[in-house]
Design an enzyme around this catalytic site. Sequence first.
Site, PDB file in Angstrom:
ATOM      1  CG  ASN A 209      -0.156  -0.105   2.374  1.00 19.03           C
ATOM      2  OD1 ASN A 209       0.490   0.817   2.732  1.00 19.03           O
ATOM      3  ND2 ASN A 209      -0.492  -1.205   3.195  1.00 19.03           N
ATOM      4  CG  ASP A 277      -7.250  -5.179   5.814  1.00 24.36           C
ATOM      5  OD1 ASP A 277      -6.811  -4.882   6.830  1.00 24.36           O
ATOM      6  OD2 ASP A 277      -7.914  -4.150   5.392  1.00 24.36           O
ATOM      7  CE  LYS A 287       8.908 -12.238 -14.074  1.00 20.18           C
ATOM      8  NZ  LYS A 287       9.457 -11.538 -15.007  1.00 20.18           N
ATOM      9  N   PRO A 303      -3.758 -11.936   9.613  1.00 20.83           N
ATOM     10  CG  PRO A 303      -1.791 -12.438  10.998  1.00 20.83           C
ATOM     11  CD  PRO A 303      -2.519 -12.435   9.616  1.00 20.83           C
ATOM     12  CB  ILE A 305      -1.415  -6.789  14.126  1.00 19.32           C
ATOM     13  CG1 ILE A 305      -0.706  -7.741  12.838  1.00 19.32           C
ATOM     14  CG2 ILE A 305      -0.198  -6.618  15.076  1.00 19.32           C
ATOM     15  CD1 ILE A 305       0.519  -6.973  12.152  1.00 19.32           C
ATOM     16  CG  PHE A 322      -2.408   5.652  14.142  1.00 20.34           C
ATOM     17  CD1 PHE A 322      -1.831   5.299  15.128  1.00 20.34           C
ATOM     18  CD2 PHE A 322      -2.314   7.146  13.645  1.00 20.34           C
ATOM     19  CE1 PHE A 322      -0.822   6.198  15.903  1.00 20.34           C
ATOM     20  CE2 PHE A 322      -1.602   8.174  14.213  1.00 20.34           C
ATOM     21  CZ  PHE A 322      -0.803   7.615  15.528  1.00 20.34           C
TER      22      PHE A 322
END
Length: 402
Positions: A209, A277, A287, A303, A305, A322
Amino acid sequence: MQIILGIPGGIAAYKSADLARLLANDGHRVRCILTEAGARFITPLTLSSLTAEPCYGSNPDQGEWRANPSIEHIELARWADLVAVVPATADIIGKAANGLASDLLSTVLLATRAPILWAPAMNTGMWAHPAVQANLARLRSFGHSVVDPDDGILACGEEGSGKLAQVAAIAEAILMHGAPKLSSLIGKRVLITSGPTREDLDPVRTLTNRSTGAMGIELARAFRDAGAHVQLVLGGDLPAPWGVETVRVRSALDMLSACEARWASADGLVGAAAVADQRPETFAAEKVKKGERPETMVLVRTPDILATLSAARRPGQWILGFAAESENHLAHASAKLQNKGLDAVLVNDIQGGRAFGAQANTLTPILAQGPQAPIGPLPKDELARAVVHWWGHQLEARGTVQ
Ligand SMILES: Cc1cc2nc3c(=O)[nH]c(=O)nc-3n(C[C@H](O)[C@H](O)[C@H](O)COP(=O)(O)O)c2cc1C
């Protein structure tokens, strides 16, 4: 701060001029003390010009170390809020570790009650020598701090450890001592997660992300400066801050196991990482070629966390979460607070790409009793300090100071 900068006779002495300038420009008073060998590498004129303060030497006969009107070594030892030795030679480290006081700098180091910080720099063989390492261990046992040298190509042409740490890192270590401490955080163990996680599909492809980890790193610095012992579990590629025990991780599973190994001994957790997620169901060791795989990727949940650590918490441990939300952010964050059993959630409104990599940011704290006044907009370093200040006062008010 009032800083004494001791400059012994190392080839990296020229970098101390830059450090003196940086600290003086930041509004600190810097007085330099050159050893006799240090004065062969850099001149008092350079240092006094950069700091607008006198520069001291070793020779009483030339007025570099005066007995009058005050006894200079005692006066300087009292004046200092901190004494830093940059670049610390094997010689001065050996003297100080053994209580020798053969010139002005070594005498001030013995006389002062201020914190002492060493930034060693020397040839790799000298640095690795057991005598130097034993002397440094002794200085650490006196409570002195050490900014370890970097690896690199040294002035002598050898490659290895012994290169003076970056001037900015040394400045950060010096300034940490002057930062105001919070009584609710002094000596507390704070575990912080930060950065993105990377969920690999094969050796070249990954799901990740847009988080950089910058905010968690600034929080680690701010908790450290407030007096906490910080452990940082860090994803991404940003450099780790000085004085923070950092564990580098890649995937959400790595992050969870690094946190689980440390959570039981922590007083609090700050979950600032942007944890994926989902992860690909399978990882291909080689590859994957075009057409070898179906066009649809199967994802499985990683999981949670924060929820896992929250379920394993013992009385007295606190958790700050957060949330990065692009819509209905206060309602989503309140749900996160309740579902995961957190003490507070700091909400980032990321609508329109705000927050990730942005210079200035705003966080809205949510407590069980509802949203609080937003903190910011502020640059991330100032925002982190404001968050730590806010949370330190919350802890004091809650009477969780043990
Ligand atoms: C060109 C040159 C470079 C030196 N560089 C270093 C160094 O990087 N680190 C170190 O520990 N000693 C270094 N030395 C050795 C010190 O200058 C020597 O041990 C001296 O006695 C140190 O004294 P001081 O610690 O009182 O300044 C160097 C010596 C010379 C001549």
